[in-house]
Design an enzyme around this catalytic site. Structure first.
Site, mmCIF file in Angstrom:
data_model
loop_
_atom_site.group_PDB
_atom_site.id
_atom_site.type_symbol
_atom_site.label_atom_id
_atom_site.label_comp_id
_atom_site.label_asym_id
_atom_site.label_seq_id
_atom_site.Cartn_x
_atom_site.Cartn_y
_atom_site.Cartn_z
ATOM 1 N N ILE A 60 -4.017 -44.467 4.443
ATOM 2 C CA ILE A 60 -3.166 -43.505 5.146
ATOM 3 C C ILE A 60 -3.928 -42.810 6.261
ATOM 4 C CG2 ILE A 60 -1.803 -41.388 4.852
ATOM 5 C CD1 ILE A 60 -1.318 -42.282 1.942
ATOM 6 N N TYR B 117 -7.631 -38.707 -11.141
ATOM 7 C CA TYR B 117 -6.859 -38.601 -9.896
ATOM 8 C C TYR B 117 -5.664 -37.672 -10.081
ATOM 9 C CZ TYR B 117 -4.107 -40.104 -5.832
ATOM 10 O OH TYR B 117 -3.374 -40.130 -4.666
ATOM 11 N N LYS C 28 -4.974 -34.158 -8.078
ATOM 12 C CA LYS C 28 -3.779 -33.962 -7.260
ATOM 13 C C LYS C 28 -2.935 -32.792 -7.772
ATOM 14 C CE LYS C 28 -4.266 -37.094 -4.058
ATOM 15 N NZ LYS C 28 -4.444 -36.712 -2.637
ATOM 16 N N VAL D 128 -17.038 -35.404 2.028
ATOM 17 C CA VAL D 128 -16.202 -34.199 1.934
ATOM 18 C C VAL D 128 -16.533 -33.358 0.703
ATOM 19 C CG1 VAL D 128 -14.305 -35.164 3.277
ATOM 20 C CG2 VAL D 128 -14.315 -35.425 0.769
ATOM 21 N N THR E 74 -10.952 -43.729 7.651
ATOM 22 C CA THR E 74 -11.269 -45.124 7.957
ATOM 23 C C THR E 74 -10.465 -46.137 7.152
ATOM 24 O OG1 THR E 74 -13.095 -45.100 6.360
ATOM 25 C CG2 THR E 74 -13.612 -44.524 8.647
#
Length: 333
Positions: A14, A151, A155, A60, A11
């Site tokens: 990206i 973060y 990643k 998620v 939503t």
């Protein structure tokens, strides 16, 4: 025959821009996110652009919710062709100012969210021996910066997890593919809703790219998944090569510049955060694909265009890395 594409974090940023690209192809697009208003608005966009949409409200970080969304996708549209993991949440703050529960939550969303999505996709793709999984990565998955430890850690974990999975698929001789698209700084709404303890408004480090440039990289990777990684943005390649060629210099450079460059002196802190609850939960709160840095963002990435030509990409990477390392040596003095 249309593709069935699942996008997590669909939503905003990206994910939203990628959903629009697939909609223009006439794809069946399954949208997964937490915010109801953002989902409803994105679904309407997909259908107005020529695709079919299924909106599924799911976190998620919860594997049961992700599994339920995957089952609903195949019940509605048939076998999943492409699964794109894009959802994330994070905290902008020095490490010692991030609470334990915040670190856990951000890691569960940003790292385990990708694991949960990948598991749900593989459950369906492996028996059919076809399908593609695209992990939306970041240059920060290979080169960490200050103020984003949670973060960057997530990643990095995604890269390691995906590399391990890729070798297992190769061992099996599977026709299921998994690839990563490493992103630069992107003008997404996250900088206006991220949990931040910075004195000023968080911002991406220039050069900044628009979500549409990133989305084109995602779709290209899904169409050509045999490569291990794709890169969007010359800055992504320059950062990765500089880190390989002169990591100690890059450490010193980021220690000196990384705090100010990630804050916008013209904007105060936002005072809101989506870490535990979505900010587009109520009607009228959809945020779209773009953040607040349109004036400073590039619509296209020449490097991503070169990704269609591996030899040129390698040449560009070497040149960008060498230039970045040279610049770092001068700035770190």
């Amino acid at each position: 025959m249309s593709q069935t594409v699942v996008i997590t974090g669909a939503t905003g940023g990206i994910g939203r821009a990628t959903a629009r690209l697939y909609a223009r192809r006439g794809a069946d697009v399954v949208l997964i996110a937490r915010g109801r208003d953002g989902l409803d608005t994105t679904a309407k966009e997909v259908e107005s652009l020529g695709g079919r949409a299924l909106a599924r409200q799911a976190d998620v970080a919860d594997p049961d919710q992700v599994e339920a969304a995957a089952a609903a996708a195949e019940e509605e549209f048939g076998p999943i062709d492409v699964w794109i993991n894009c959802a994330f949440s994070t905290v902008f703050a020095p490490f010692d100012e991030i609470r334990h529960e915040e670190y856990v939550r951000a890691t569960e969303v940003t790292y385990l969210g990708f694991v949960n999505g990948t598991r749900a996709a593989l459950k369906r793709m492996l028996p059919r021996d076809r399908g593609t999984i695209v992990q939306v990565g970041s240059a920060l998955g290979e080169r960490s910066v200050p103020l984003q430890s949670v973060y960057c850690g997530a990643k990095h974990a995604i890269n390691g997890f995906t590399s391990s999975l890729r070798t297992e698929l190769l061992h099996r001789g599977s026709n299921v593919h998994v690839t990563v698209v490493q992103m630069p700084a992107v003008n997404t709404p996250q900088f206006s809703w991220v949990l931040s303890r910075l004195p000023r408004h968080p911002r991406p480090v220039p050069p900044i790219y628009q979500p549409e440039a990133a989305a084109r990289g995602v779709v290209h990777a899904a169409d050509h998944p045999r490569r291990k990684q794709y890169y969007v943005g010359a800055s992504t390649l320059a950062t990765l090569w500089a880190n390989r060629l002169a990591p100690a210099l890059l450490d010193r450079y980021l220690a000196r510049t990384g705090f100010d460059s990630q804050q916008d002196a013209t904007r105060p802190p936002t005072g809101r955060a989506n870490l535990f609850h979505p900010v587009d939960q109520d009607p009228g709160t959809d945020h779209g694909a773009h953040g607040v840095f349109d004036d400073a963002s590039h619509a296209r990435s020449w490097q991503a265009l070169l990704a269609h030509h591996p030899v040129l990409t390698a040449l560009g990477a070497s040149l960008a890395g060498g230039a970045a390392a040279t610049a770092l040596r001068h700035r770190a003095r």
